[in-house]
Enzyme design. Structure first.
Site, PDB file in Angstrom:
ATOM      1  N   CYS A 127      24.499  41.552 -22.355  1.00  0.00           N
ATOM      2  CA  CYS A 127      24.877  40.839 -21.134  1.00  0.00           C
ATOM      3  C   CYS A 127      25.237  39.394 -21.503  1.00  0.00           C
ATOM      4  O   CYS A 127      24.429  38.685 -22.097  1.00  0.00           O
ATOM      5  CB  CYS A 127      23.699  40.867 -20.155  1.00  0.00           C
ATOM      6  SG  CYS A 127      23.926  39.812 -18.721  1.00  0.00           S
ATOM      7  N   TYR A 144      -7.004   2.118   5.920  1.00  0.00           N
ATOM      8  CA  TYR A 144      -6.004   1.083   5.629  1.00  0.00           C
ATOM      9  C   TYR A 144      -6.002  -0.063   6.635  1.00  0.00           C
ATOM     10  O   TYR A 144      -5.146  -0.935   6.569  1.00  0.00           O
ATOM     11  CB  TYR A 144      -4.608   1.681   5.492  1.00  0.00           C
ATOM     12  CG  TYR A 144      -4.144   2.512   6.670  1.00  0.00           C
ATOM     13  CD1 TYR A 144      -4.013   1.961   7.935  1.00  0.00           C
ATOM     14  CD2 TYR A 144      -3.825   3.854   6.478  1.00  0.00           C
ATOM     15  CE1 TYR A 144      -3.586   2.733   9.000  1.00  0.00           C
ATOM     16  CE2 TYR A 144      -3.391   4.637   7.539  1.00  0.00           C
ATOM     17  CZ  TYR A 144      -3.278   4.071   8.809  1.00  0.00           C
ATOM     18  OH  TYR A 144      -2.858   4.833   9.860  1.00  0.00           O
ATOM     19  N   LYS A 157      10.538   3.459   3.057  1.00  0.00           N
ATOM     20  CA  LYS A 157      10.458   4.901   2.821  1.00  0.00           C
ATOM     21  C   LYS A 157      11.119   5.304   1.512  1.00  0.00           C
ATOM     22  O   LYS A 157      12.166   4.780   1.138  1.00  0.00           O
ATOM     23  CB  LYS A 157      11.140   5.648   3.978  1.00  0.00           C
ATOM     24  CG  LYS A 157      10.409   5.529   5.302  1.00  0.00           C
ATOM     25  CD  LYS A 157       9.123   6.302   5.254  1.00  0.00           C
ATOM     26  CE  LYS A 157       8.748   7.058   6.488  1.00  0.00           C
ATOM     27  NZ  LYS A 157       9.650   7.737   7.308  1.00  0.00           N
ATOM     28  N   CYS A 192      24.143  44.203 -12.430  1.00  0.00           N
ATOM     29  CA  CYS A 192      24.106  42.815 -12.887  1.00  0.00           C
ATOM     30  C   CYS A 192      25.436  42.124 -12.573  1.00  0.00           C
ATOM     31  O   CYS A 192      26.498  42.627 -12.946  1.00  0.00           O
ATOM     32  CB  CYS A 192      23.839  42.774 -14.389  1.00  0.00           C
ATOM     33  SG  CYS A 192      24.016  41.125 -15.086  1.00  0.00           S
ATOM     34  N   GLU A 213       0.847  -1.203   0.000  1.00  0.00           N
ATOM     35  CA  GLU A 213       0.000   0.000   0.000  1.00  0.00           C
ATOM     36  C   GLU A 213       0.873   1.239   0.000  1.00  0.00           C
ATOM     37  O   GLU A 213       1.933   1.235   0.621  1.00  0.00           O
ATOM     38  CB  GLU A 213      -0.858   0.040   1.287  1.00  0.00           C
ATOM     39  CG  GLU A 213      -1.579  -1.246   1.589  1.00  0.00           C
ATOM     40  CD  GLU A 213      -2.295  -1.222   2.950  1.00  0.00           C
ATOM     41  OE1 GLU A 213      -2.284  -0.183   3.628  1.00  0.00           O
ATOM     42  OE2 GLU A 213      -2.858  -2.270   3.297  1.00  0.00           O
ATOM     43  N   LYS A 215       2.274   4.549   1.429  1.00  0.00           N
ATOM     44  CA  LYS A 215       2.293   5.121   2.779  1.00  0.00           C
ATOM     45  C   LYS A 215       1.869   6.579   2.646  1.00  0.00           C
ATOM     46  O   LYS A 215       2.602   7.413   2.115  1.00  0.00           O
ATOM     47  CB  LYS A 215       3.681   5.011   3.393  1.00  0.00           C
ATOM     48  CG  LYS A 215       3.692   5.465   4.842  1.00  0.00           C
ATOM     49  CD  LYS A 215       4.983   5.061   5.527  1.00  0.00           C
ATOM     50  CE  LYS A 215       4.926   5.334   7.020  1.00  0.00           C
ATOM     51  NZ  LYS A 215       4.680   6.726   7.360  1.00  0.00           N
ATOM     52  N   ASP A 232       0.924  10.343   3.412  1.00  0.00           N
ATOM     53  CA  ASP A 232       1.581  11.310   4.286  1.00  0.00           C
ATOM     54  C   ASP A 232       0.563  12.282   4.868  1.00  0.00           C
ATOM     55  O   ASP A 232       0.437  13.422   4.443  1.00  0.00           O
ATOM     56  CB  ASP A 232       2.658  12.062   3.501  1.00  0.00           C
ATOM     57  CG  ASP A 232       3.628  12.760   4.424  1.00  0.00           C
ATOM     58  OD1 ASP A 232       3.573  12.516   5.640  1.00  0.00           O
ATOM     59  OD2 ASP A 232       4.439  13.564   3.925  1.00  0.00           O
ATOM     60  N   CYS A 252      27.313  41.518 -16.059  1.00  0.00           N
ATOM     61  CA  CYS A 252      27.758  42.541 -17.009  1.00  0.00           C
ATOM     62  C   CYS A 252      27.774  43.937 -16.401  1.00  0.00           C
ATOM     63  O   CYS A 252      28.062  44.904 -17.096  1.00  0.00           O
ATOM     64  CB  CYS A 252      26.868  42.529 -18.253  1.00  0.00           C
ATOM     65  SG  CYS A 252      25.240  43.231 -17.948  1.00  0.00           S
ATOM     66  N   CYS A 292      18.131  42.489 -15.420  1.00  0.00           N
ATOM     67  CA  CYS A 292      19.273  43.226 -15.951  1.00  0.00           C
ATOM     68  C   CYS A 292      18.804  43.840 -17.257  1.00  0.00           C
ATOM     69  O   CYS A 292      18.210  43.160 -18.098  1.00  0.00           O
ATOM     70  CB  CYS A 292      20.423  42.257 -16.202  1.00  0.00           C
ATOM     71  SG  CYS A 292      21.634  42.859 -17.381  1.00  0.00           S
TER      72      CYS A 292
HETATM   73  S1  IVH Z   1      -0.621   0.610   8.899  1.00  0.00           S
HETATM   74  C1  IVH Z   1       0.080  -1.570  12.632  1.00  0.00           C
HETATM   75  N1  IVH Z   1      -0.867   1.560   6.460  1.00  0.00           N
HETATM   76  O1  IVH Z   1       2.168   5.468   8.943  1.00  0.00           O
HETATM   77  C2  IVH Z   1       0.109  -0.825  11.372  1.00  0.00           C
HETATM   78  N2  IVH Z   1      -0.057   2.995   8.147  1.00  0.00           N
HETATM   79  O2  IVH Z   1       4.152   4.559  11.421  1.00  0.00           O
HETATM   80  C3  IVH Z   1      -0.152   0.588  11.558  1.00  0.00           C
HETATM   81  N3  IVH Z   1       0.418   5.265   7.374  1.00  0.00           N
HETATM   82  O3  IVH Z   1       1.007   7.091  11.535  1.00  0.00           O
HETATM   83  C4  IVH Z   1      -0.251   1.416  10.391  1.00  0.00           C
HETATM   84  N4  IVH Z   1      -0.172   4.967   5.303  1.00  0.00           N
HETATM   85  O4  IVH Z   1      -0.868   6.757   9.872  1.00  0.00           O
HETATM   86  C5  IVH Z   1      -0.515   1.812   7.721  1.00  0.00           C
HETATM   87  N5  IVH Z   1      -1.167   2.279   4.255  1.00  0.00           N
HETATM   88  C6  IVH Z   1      -0.813   2.528   5.530  1.00  0.00           C
HETATM   89  C7  IVH Z   1      -0.347   3.791   5.926  1.00  0.00           C
HETATM   90  C8  IVH Z   1       0.029   3.993   7.265  1.00  0.00           C
HETATM   91  C9  IVH Z   1       0.278   5.842   6.179  1.00  0.00           C
HETATM   92  C10 IVH Z   1       0.936   5.964   8.594  1.00  0.00           C
HETATM   93  C11 IVH Z   1       0.085   5.740   9.809  1.00  0.00           C
HETATM   94  C12 IVH Z   1       1.018   5.833  10.957  1.00  0.00           C
HETATM   95  C13 IVH Z   1       2.352   5.616  10.332  1.00  0.00           C
HETATM   96  C14 IVH Z   1       2.942   4.339  10.863  1.00  0.00           C
END
Ligand code: IVH
Length: 673
Positions: A432, A225, A314, A408, A113, A115, A117, A411, A426
């Protein structure tokens, strides 16, 4: 059920369905106006019968009274965090731990999935009704943000269908999309308010409002999620299928989740999503891999506060912290002076960065950037690294303010800043060297004249040694001069000369673009070529009014184009390039679809006075639609356009049987009426 109750229930069901299509499926099912109408009708009926209002009605997303403080919420199932991996080796180690602990030797199935932000949120549904929402907090206790979460349109106030467990705690990420963030900041700028640094901060600030009315104005979204507490019902033993179940109950799940096998599957997914990252409308900072089988998850359990069955892979960070050692001023192709921060090198967005743009002096002032400051810099995708903000708490005593130089740096000509413009320039123009180099590089570049082999380094040498001072000089280069240059042999000199020769046969839009007229990009160059029918003389002689008739050309760009071609030197340059050097292009065949071709093959003659426009403007309109305008009538003329006081041409047309259009008919012909 009374008829009012029935009507109210039907409206609610309709609105819920549309909310689901719009916010969860991202696929609007009805126009906004129709949606608003349904909502207004529901509000009206509920006002007439207030005792029929239920908390899950779509009218009840925003509560009335602001809170004094958030209440604390204990998480029955703790909200954990994730371990991280940053490389394929670490990913392999994670996978090995999983396989060893489970005692399996077949590739593990992972649910991969993005991650997201944003911020982790828990939402509890009791008998299908949203009853509580909370932040993660320290994982054991969070804050009650129920009222705020209720305002998020992609979060259903009640679950669809009847199959959901009687207690279902869903977990997911609340975030603000990239475009929602851009709009928020545009709004903030307009109202003189402080801008947010990034979508995550904007989402965090929005979720922590004590007045849900304010939260309701923020474009918050959510992807689910996972789950926490579950009672009175069963969920699938496969995490992936469980997410599908959540979808059937109306909860929004990221569409990019995917089942993959083993490290190879994880890695391929990582690469795929990393590539997609910049195109997504929401920020992600990595991938989460979760062992898909729930029984396996239970066997694996937890270490400290993170599960052994999941990890976050990451992406290289896009934002980093560093210091500004110096600020330099760069001179662009159009003379624009850009302040550039010279940084203590940092690894960000996958590369080491030592320069970041500060854009212009307005931005320097707005962010209050000083030499010596600790700053956050950002490098996303192919975008030029930029200074996002100053970490004010770390400002050192001697931090020096940044001043725009008077002269400038290339020049020594004067630098001016036009009133109301953010950019300083400039004034020396082609004199220039920075602008000369820039202009030559732009002219030779791929999307312009595409002179292969005439790259940036070579142009720097040619300008510095005063071999090339203007565009014409490119065409007077010879083998002897070229082969004397650094890293140039006879062969490469010959190749370059051949490439220069070859590039003379070009396309008109590329040539116009290559001239480097301010704010004339490739799209405008194409529009100009089409509008003036690939006739350069007509473009050169067009006044500002005529130029503004070209699609997408506004008064500012029209001014730049007109100014460019009014300049004697530029006129001479273009003439020499076309008439003496032999730059040429062909007129492309029309595809018959554009408005340009509507009148193609037709020829018109104009006579008399039109009340709505000059004859010149009328000619331009006809030409814009592909028609030809000629001065004398023959039997091949499609029509005569006759204004007031038409003279001998009218008589001639009648004699030859050429149709005559009056002003009204002409306006219809060119779609002006
Ligand atoms: S699972 C036990 N799935 O990442 C599993 N977390 O350090 C717990 N996050 O603050 C999280 N996308 O909010 C999971 N697809 C995803 C995620 C996700 C973002 C964030 C989550 C948490 C941090 C985990």
């Amino acid at each position: 059920m009374t008829s009012a109750t029935k009507k109210i229930e039907t409206l609610r069901a309709q609105i819920r369905k549309h909310d689901y299509s719009y916010y969860v499926l991202d696929d609007p099912s009805i126009p906004d106006a129709e949606y608003d109408r349904l909502m207004r009708e529901l509000i009206k009926l509920e006002q007439q019968a207030p005792d029929l209002i239920t908390p899950d009605s779509p009218t009840q997303r925003v509560s009335g009274t602001p809170l004094d403080a958030f209440k604390q919420v204990k998480h029955i199932v703790p909200m954990l965090s994730l371990s991280n991996v940053f490389s394929i080796e670490e990913l392999e180690a994670f996978n090995k731990r999983v396989m060893d602990k489970l005692g399996v030797d077949k590739p593990i199935e992972y649910n991969a999935e993005p991650k997201l932000d944003g911020l982790a949120v828990s939402i509890v549904y009791k008998n299908g009704q949203l009853v509580q929402a909370a932040t993660r907090g320290d994982g054991a206790t969070g804050e009650d943000i129920t009222e705020n979460v209720r305002t998020i349109r992609s979060v259903p106030l009640r679950l669809e269908g009847k199959s959901a467990p009687s207690i279902l705690e869903v977990r997911g990420e609340v975030f603000i999309s990239k475009h929602g963030f851009a709009q928020m900041n545009e709004n903030a700028r307009k109202h003189g308010n402080k801008e947010f640094v990034n979508p995550r901060n904007a989402a965090a600030g929005s979720l922590r409002q004590l007045d849900a009315k304010l939260t309701a104005q923020r474009p918050l979204e959510m992807f689910c999620y996972g789950v926490g507490q579950v009672d009175g019902g069963k969920l699938s033993n496969s995490h992936n299928n469980m997410l599908k179940q959540l979808r059937t109950w109306g909860l929004r799940v990221c569409p990019l989740v995917e089942l993959v096998k083993g490290v190879k599957g994880c890695w391929d997914y990582y690469e795929k999503i990393h590539q997609l990252r910049d195109q997504l409308d929401y920020e992600i900072d990595g991938i989460v891999y979760k062992v898909n089988n729930k029984t396996f998850q239970e066997q694996l359990g937890f270490v400290s506060r993170a599960p052994r069955w999941a990890t976050a892979h990451k992406f290289p960070a896009q934002e980093e912290i560093t210091t500004i050692n110096e600020v330099e001023f760069q001179v662009g192709r159009t003379g624009a002076i850009t302040p550039v921060a010279k940084l203590e090198p940092v690894f960000v967005g996958g590369v080491t960065v030592s320069n970041a743009t500060l854009h212009n002096m307005d931005e320097v002032a707005r962010k209050d950037v000083r030499v010596g400051d600790t700053v956050i810099i950002r490098r996303a995708g192919d975008v030029i690294p930029e200074v996002v903000k100053v970490v004010l708490e770390r400002r050192v005593k001697g931090a020096r303010k940044i001043k725009l130089p008077k002269k400038c740096p290339q020049c020594s000509a004067e630098i001016v800043r036009v009133e109301g413009e953010a950019v300083a320039r400039c004034i020396a123009g082609f004199v220039c060297p920075a602008q000369r180099k820039g202009a030559l590089k732009h002219y030779a570049s791929r999307n312009a004249m595409d002179i292969e082999g005439l790259g940036d380094k070579l142009i720097d040498q040619l300008v510095e040694q005063k071999i090339v001072e203007n565009l014409i000089d490119i065409y007077h280069l010879d083998e002897a001069t070229l082969s004397n240059l650094d890293r140039m042999g006879t062969k490469s000199a010959q190749n370059l000369l051949a490439a220069i020769e070859k590039s003379k046969m070009t396309e008109m839009p590329k040539f116009i673009y290559g001239l480097g007229i301010r704010e004339v990009g490739e799209a405008t160059a194409l529009a100009l070529a089409e509008y003036f029918e690939y006739d350069l003389a007509r473009l050169m002689h067009a006044d500002e009014e005529a130029l503004q008739a070209v699609p997408d050309v506004g008064p500012v760009v029209a001014g730049h184009i007109h100014q460019f071609f009014s300049h004697q030197g530029n006129q001479q340059l273009v003439r020499t390039l076309c008439d003496e050097i032999g730059i040429s292009w062909t007129v492309p065949e029309s595809d018959g679809n554009s408005s340009v071709s509507q009148l193609s093959g037709n020829s018109y003659v104009l006579t008399g006075t039109l009340s709505s426009m000059s004859r010149d403007q009328a000619s331009q309109l006809l030409r814009a639609k592909g028609g030809k305008v000629v001065s004398s009538i023959s039997k091949n003329t499609t029509a005569l356009i006759a204004g007031e006081k038409a003279g001998s041409k009218l008589a001639k047309a009648e004699k030859l049987g050429v149709p005559v259009l009056d002003e009204g008919e002409f306006l219809t012909l060119v779609d002006m009426e």
